[in-house]
Design an enzyme around this catalytic site. Structure first.
Site, PDB file in Angstrom:
ATOM      1  N   HIS A  88      11.064  37.153  52.827  1.00  0.00           N
ATOM      2  CA  HIS A  88      10.047  37.333  51.801  1.00  0.00           C
ATOM      3  C   HIS A  88      10.093  36.288  50.689  1.00  0.00           C
ATOM      4  CE1 HIS A  88       7.571  40.032  49.091  1.00  0.00           C
ATOM      5  NE2 HIS A  88       6.920  40.039  50.232  1.00  0.00           N
ATOM      6  N   LYS A  90       9.477  32.919  48.497  1.00  0.00           N
ATOM      7  CA  LYS A  90       8.303  32.095  48.222  1.00  0.00           C
ATOM      8  C   LYS A  90       8.742  30.971  47.300  1.00  0.00           C
ATOM      9  CE  LYS A  90       5.726  36.393  48.207  1.00  0.00           C
ATOM     10  NZ  LYS A  90       6.839  37.333  48.195  1.00  0.00           N
ATOM     11  N   ASP A  95      12.206  17.023  46.820  1.00  0.00           N
ATOM     12  CA  ASP A  95      13.218  15.967  46.627  1.00  0.00           C
ATOM     13  C   ASP A  95      14.526  16.471  46.030  1.00  0.00           C
ATOM     14  OD1 ASP A  95      11.563  14.026  47.710  1.00  0.00           O
ATOM     15  OD2 ASP A  95      10.786  13.378  45.773  1.00  0.00           O
TER      16      ASP A  95
END
Length: 153
Positions: A88, A90, A95
């Site tokens: 779940h 996100k 870089d």
């Protein structure tokens, strides 16, 4: 692609600009990814030679509208969970120096209609914590470690 990158100064265009600032790597850990504009930005980075890795949830990667197949077809490395429960997270790491996280699923619905939050952080301590989590999950979801048959056979 019939989905041009967003222009103007919108939340989506600001997110895309942050992603497109990547020069070496983009690590994505996303529950759901169906926004064509964000997928196009990720593909563009891949074509520029940026190393892109994506971890996602197995149940949501095959849903109608998911961009995961398109990204895999483009040659982007994708790994997914193999157990019950959702992957779940996100977040994105640009870089190894910029963390993009929040409640936002990378879906058109979330971008166009939902109340969401996105936080962009360039603090090395926070970036490292998320990078460590990404690397841990990346190794855990290595297909070489998948179990296809129960151990009781």
């Amino acid at each position: 692609c019939p989905c041009p990158l967003p222009s103007g100064d919108t939340a989506l265009s600001r997110l895309v600009r942050r992603l497109l600032s990547a020069r070496r790597s983009l690590d994505l850990c996303l529950f759901s990814f169906s926004c064509p504009q964000l997928a196009r930005a990720v593909q563009l980075l891949h074509r520029r030679g940026v190393r892109v890795r994506l971890v996602t949830d197995a149940q949501f990667m095959g849903l109608h509208g998911s961009q995961i197949g398109r990204l895999r077809h483009a040659g982007i490395q994708v790994r997914h969970d193999q157990h019950s429960g959702y992957m779940h997270h996100k977040f994105a790491i640009v870089d190894r120096r910029m963390l993009i996280t929040g409640s936002l699923n990378w879906t058109a619905q979330a971008i166009q209609s939902n109340r969401e939050n996105v936080l962009v952080v360039e603090d090395a301590e926070y970036v490292k914590a998320f990078q460590d989590e990404f690397e841990r999950i990346w190794e855990e979801y290595n297909p070489a470690n998948y179990t296809f048959f129960s151990e009781k056979q």
